[in-house]
Design a protein around this motif. Structure first.
Motif, PDB file in Angstrom:
ATOM      1  N   ALA A 236      71.906  75.473  33.412  1.00  0.00           N
ATOM      2  CA  ALA A 236      72.389  74.166  33.947  1.00  0.00           C
ATOM      3  C   ALA A 236      71.641  72.880  33.600  1.00  0.00           C
ATOM      4  O   ALA A 236      72.257  71.947  33.355  1.00  0.00           O
ATOM      5  CB  ALA A 236      73.247  74.637  35.020  1.00  0.00           C
ATOM      6  N   ASP A 237      70.620  73.037  34.086  1.00  0.00           N
ATOM      7  CA  ASP A 237      69.488  71.815  34.166  1.00  0.00           C
ATOM      8  C   ASP A 237      68.793  71.711  32.990  1.00  0.00           C
ATOM      9  O   ASP A 237      67.790  70.811  33.223  1.00  0.00           O
ATOM     10  CB  ASP A 237      68.903  71.850  35.529  1.00  0.00           C
ATOM     11  CG  ASP A 237      68.160  73.156  35.641  1.00  0.00           C
ATOM     12  OD1 ASP A 237      68.380  74.124  34.918  1.00  0.00           O
ATOM     13  OD2 ASP A 237      67.234  73.194  36.737  1.00  0.00           O
TER      14      ASP A 237
ATOM     15  N   GLY B  10      76.710  68.077  28.531  1.00  0.00           N
ATOM     16  CA  GLY B  10      75.469  67.828  29.224  1.00  0.00           C
ATOM     17  C   GLY B  10      74.382  66.863  28.828  1.00  0.00           C
ATOM     18  O   GLY B  10      73.550  66.816  29.299  1.00  0.00           O
TER      19      GLY B  10
END
Length: 444
Positions: free
Chosen positions: A234-235, A298
């Motif tokens: 996710a990061d 993202g």
């Protein structure tokens, strides 16, 4: 017997090849393989190898199960891995029906058909993909995912795994006749990029299927796990497959026009306009998984908005810097593709969208040189930008109404693909994930 077939049969005998793997893909782009003895290969070239098409994802119903895999002798290559004492080679196959006609379900035939349409217009379609992927210390099911390192973009890391991995993978690829242009550490921890050289789109699609297997094989040899999942962390940045595109008319680059803005010909401008116009409806094919849209949301050089720009890495379509002495290198870069797509179908819909722009004379809107992510919604609207689909469900809805995608994929592939993706979305939306547990359980 043609010269290439004769060459393959002689090479197998001279190199003591004991097994020949026949490869093809299902509709979703999963590689399929069946091994035949060398003695059976000549018959396979002449008659094909029969198999149960109903057992392959998206190929046929039980009542239409019989299909034939015919090896393409131009794709012959010896597999260089595993140190097997018995030689192993591979050939890609075209899938046929029992009457000898091409199978409507074969992704390779879908691309061949679209390339034939381009050829009728006088064009050859070339592609050059930049393939990103992650190397992990552990395989799925072995605990939390852990990247092999914590280095970043272009880092010359003293940690040996990534460097040795890229060297070994490139050595294997080039041993199979697949040329590599660049390789480096990408922006995410453990993330790698290997760029393949320009080739015609069918060869590139075959090369990408081989590439994925080579990467997986080298990872196994080194005790790590390679994944082409679009957004495993996710990061950290997702794994895209920014792909450079061009059309040639014989030896002349049809995208190049001296003195035009950015040296882009009318053909190139209309091709880009076709990509922009049809981007939403082809997204389910170029970004085919639920996870694909986590990458597009993202940032990190993944486009969210439909626009183009000169050397603008936040745009959906980028026009790379022009080199005055290299007119034939004029090209465009399509940046939404991810590394998990079926390349045969993805290249088909990309080409179809561009050709539609050329046929209909689409006008190219003004480009954007701004950082698209930094613009406000009002500024994006003022520039005429629309968003790409933000979920697989939105992409499915856009694809459902698309005559362009239906005609390009053919009725069978189009219908199966939509059914499969709807089932994936339905399964996903019924899940309760950790984010929901962490956010709502303490509150509710």
């Amino acid at each position: 017997m043609d010269k290439q077939t004769d060459f393959v049969l002689r090479t197998i005998e001279e190199r003591d090849i004991r097994f020949v793997r026949l490869w093809f893909t299902d509709v979703l782009g999963t590689l399929k393989s069946v091994a035949v003895a060398p003695a059976e290969l000549e018959a396979a070239f002449d008659e094909g190898l029969g198999f149960d098409g109903s057992a392959i994802e998206g190929f046929a119903r039980v009542s239409e199960a019989d299909m034939i895999a015919k090896p393409d002798p131009s794709t012959f290559s010896i597999l260089p891995w595993r140190g097997e004492s018995a030689g192993v080679a591979r050939l890609f196959c075209d899938i046929h029906m029992p009457d000898g006609s091409p199978s409507y379900a074969d992704p390779r035939w879908v691309l061949r058909r679209t390339l034939s349409r381009a050829a009728d217009m006088g064009f050859t379609f070339y592609t050059h993909p930049e393939v990103e992927f992650y190397l992990l210390k552990n395989a799925p099911g072995e605990g939390p995912l852990e990247p092999i390192d914590h280095y970043g973009y272009f880092d010359n890391s003293p940690q040996a795994i990534g460097y040795d991995f890229r060297r070994n993978a490139i050595t294997m690829l080039e041993a199979m006749g697949i040329s590599v242009e660049f390789s480096h550490h990408e922006g995410g921890p453990g993330q790698q990029e290997i760029d393949l050289r320009y080739a015609d789109a069918l060869s590139t699609a075959d090369n990408l299927m081989t590439f994925r297997l080579v990467v997986k094989e080298v990872a196994l040899e080194q005790g790590v796990y390679a994944t082409f999942m679009p957004k495993p962390f996710a990061d950290a940045p997702g794994s895209g497959m920014h792909t450079h595109l061009s059309l040639f008319e014989g030896d002349r680059n049809a995208f190049f026009e001296p003195g035009a803005p950015y040296q882009l010909s009318k053909v190139a401008r209309s091709f880009i306009a076709g990509l922009l116009t049809h981007a939403p409806e082809i997204s389910a094919v170029t970004n085919q998984f639920v996870n694909s849209y986590k990458r597009l949301a993202g940032g990190g050089e993944a486009p969210e908005w439909i626009c183009w720009g000169h050397n603008n890495r936040s745009a959906l379509v980028r026009v790379p810097m022009y080199k005055p002495t290299k007119g034939n290198s004029t090209r465009i870069e399509f940046r939404s593709l991810d590394s998990a797509c079926n390349p045969y179908l993805a290249f088909s819909v990309i080409l179809a969208a561009g050709l539609k722009g050329i046929e209909e004379g689409y006008e190219l809107p003004p480009g954007s040189e701004d950082d698209v992510w930094a613009l406000t919604p009002a500024e994006r609207r003022a520039l005429g930008m629309a968003p790409l689909p933000t979920s697989l469900n939105q992409a499915i809805q856009a694809m459902e109404g698309s005559e362009l995608v239906a005609e390009t994929l053919g009725e069978h592939v189009f219908d199966f693909f939509l059914r499969n993706k709807k089932a994936e979305w339905d399964e996903y939306r019924r899940q309760v994930n950790q984010w929901e547990i962490d956010r709502y359980l303490p509150l509710l």
